[in-house]
Design an enzyme around this catalytic site. Sequence first.
Site, PDB file in Angstrom:
ATOM      1  N   THR A 158       0.810  -1.219   0.000  1.00 49.67           N
ATOM      2  CA  THR A 158       0.000   0.000   0.000  1.00 49.67           C
ATOM      3  C   THR A 158       0.839   1.263   0.000  1.00 49.67           C
ATOM      4  O   THR A 158       0.479   2.266  -0.624  1.00 49.67           O
ATOM      5  CB  THR A 158      -0.936   0.000   1.229  1.00 49.67           C
ATOM      6  OG1 THR A 158      -1.832  -1.108   1.136  1.00 49.67           O
ATOM      7  CG2 THR A 158      -1.748   1.286   1.315  1.00 49.67           C
ATOM      8  N   ASP A 164       1.288  -6.765  -4.435  1.00 47.85           N
ATOM      9  CA  ASP A 164       0.423  -6.696  -3.271  1.00 47.85           C
ATOM     10  C   ASP A 164       0.895  -7.801  -2.336  1.00 47.85           C
ATOM     11  O   ASP A 164       1.203  -8.910  -2.782  1.00 47.85           O
ATOM     12  CB  ASP A 164      -1.032  -6.932  -3.697  1.00 47.85           C
ATOM     13  CG  ASP A 164      -2.002  -6.775  -2.536  1.00 47.85           C
ATOM     14  OD1 ASP A 164      -1.932  -7.608  -1.610  1.00 47.85           O
ATOM     15  OD2 ASP A 164      -2.833  -5.857  -2.567  1.00 47.85           O
ATOM     16  N   SER A 165       0.955  -7.534  -1.040  1.00 48.73           N
ATOM     17  CA  SER A 165       1.553  -8.519  -0.146  1.00 48.73           C
ATOM     18  C   SER A 165       0.748  -9.810  -0.062  1.00 48.73           C
ATOM     19  O   SER A 165       1.266 -10.843   0.375  1.00 48.73           O
ATOM     20  CB  SER A 165       1.748  -7.937   1.259  1.00 48.73           C
ATOM     21  OG  SER A 165       0.513  -7.771   1.926  1.00 48.73           O
ATOM     22  N   SER A 166      -0.512  -9.792  -0.484  1.00 49.65           N
ATOM     23  CA  SER A 166      -1.292 -11.027  -0.505  1.00 49.65           C
ATOM     24  C   SER A 166      -0.684 -12.044  -1.459  1.00 49.65           C
ATOM     25  O   SER A 166      -0.942 -13.253  -1.342  1.00 49.65           O
ATOM     26  CB  SER A 166      -2.742 -10.738  -0.924  1.00 49.65           C
ATOM     27  OG  SER A 166      -3.369  -9.867   0.000  1.00 49.65           O
ATOM     28  N   ASP A 192      -0.616  -6.979   4.838  1.00 48.18           N
ATOM     29  CA  ASP A 192      -1.380  -8.214   5.035  1.00 48.18           C
ATOM     30  C   ASP A 192      -0.501  -9.396   5.419  1.00 48.18           C
ATOM     31  O   ASP A 192      -0.886 -10.223   6.248  1.00 48.18           O
ATOM     32  CB  ASP A 192      -2.185  -8.556   3.787  1.00 48.18           C
ATOM     33  CG  ASP A 192      -3.412  -7.668   3.624  1.00 48.18           C
ATOM     34  OD1 ASP A 192      -3.804  -7.022   4.619  1.00 48.18           O
ATOM     35  OD2 ASP A 192      -3.987  -7.627   2.527  1.00 48.18           O
ATOM     36  N   CYS A 234      -5.499 -17.895  21.007  1.00 46.44           N
ATOM     37  CA  CYS A 234      -5.460 -16.698  21.841  1.00 46.44           C
ATOM     38  C   CYS A 234      -4.258 -15.836  21.457  1.00 46.44           C
ATOM     39  O   CYS A 234      -3.153 -16.356  21.310  1.00 46.44           O
ATOM     40  CB  CYS A 234      -5.370 -17.071  23.310  1.00 46.44           C
ATOM     41  SG  CYS A 234      -6.761 -18.048  23.910  1.00 46.44           S
TER      42      CYS A 234
END
Length: 337
Positions: free
Chosen positions: A13, A58-60, A91, A274
């Site tokens: 981005t 894009d990091s995806s 991401d 968690c």
Amino acid sequence: MKKRICILYTGGTIGMVPTEKGYAPKKGYFYDRLRAIEDLNEPNMPDWDMIEFEPLLDSSNIAVDQWNQIGRAIRDNYDTYDGFVVLHGTDTMAYTASALSFMLEGLSKPVILTGSQIPLCQLRSDARDNLITSVLIAGQGIVHEVCLYFGGKLLRGNCAVKTSADGLIAFDSPNFHSLAEAGIDIHYNTDAIVPPSKGVSLNLVEFRQTSIGVLKVFPGIQFSLFESIMTESLKGIVLETFGAGNIPSYDDALLPIIKKAFEHGTIVTVCSQCPSGTVKLGAYQTSAALTGAGAVSGYNMTTEAAVAKLYYLFSLDLDRDLIKTKMEENLRGELIK
């Protein structure tokens, strides 16, 4: 002598521009934008160069091949620069930070990953501060490991997780202190910083393509649906369990599957869903059987770190028993017992 920093621009981005199909990276655009930032060229700033990756991603879309590409860029320029800043999409930034922490054996210089939630070209962008502070931290040379800087905090790369899709404070380190906080000054948590590797040259362990999976347990899960993936080709799996390592006992359906995977040579690593806390296999009856089925504890490793660690250990050609042992050992500060 002024420090020299290498900025590796992989995409993300931070350097995107608006297009008819949404934000996208633009080849050859970002270097001029950086040169226009006066603070990056102030006398007190380190000198810097930029290497733009091809293609920008894009990091995806970043995976093992791209991790290796980033690792090679650091290795090939290691003797030329005092530190590195990796500009990356948010991401999968925590995955890449974890991967680099294992790949770069003998690291003794700062490698700082950063990016932004809003492109540099837009109003209210967080890119400018993240970038400037990352370059400063890389130039100061106080940390000597792979870190992630975002929203005023410097985190150990393999302890970081993305916690917000749209907040400017997008990352946290639930189980380990931040290494530094940037306010008016940059304050380092010196007790948390590991000493640099001495007398050891940098060695890059490139990751091999390896079949690794992640399975998240949820109420009502039908374990039989996943039995078909537990074949000899599956080398490692990260099992995200409830709490301290607990699994539902629905007719004991999961344990035979894990035993089958273990017999096939699959390394089953148990992590917790968690954000903070640690896996304690055997603390409850519902977790004790996992050890008997051949699973190992990920303790308080993040899923990102556990996945990257499996890639690393399999890439070393270690036998299964040694991989199991090392999954429960602290190799790069990823595991806090």
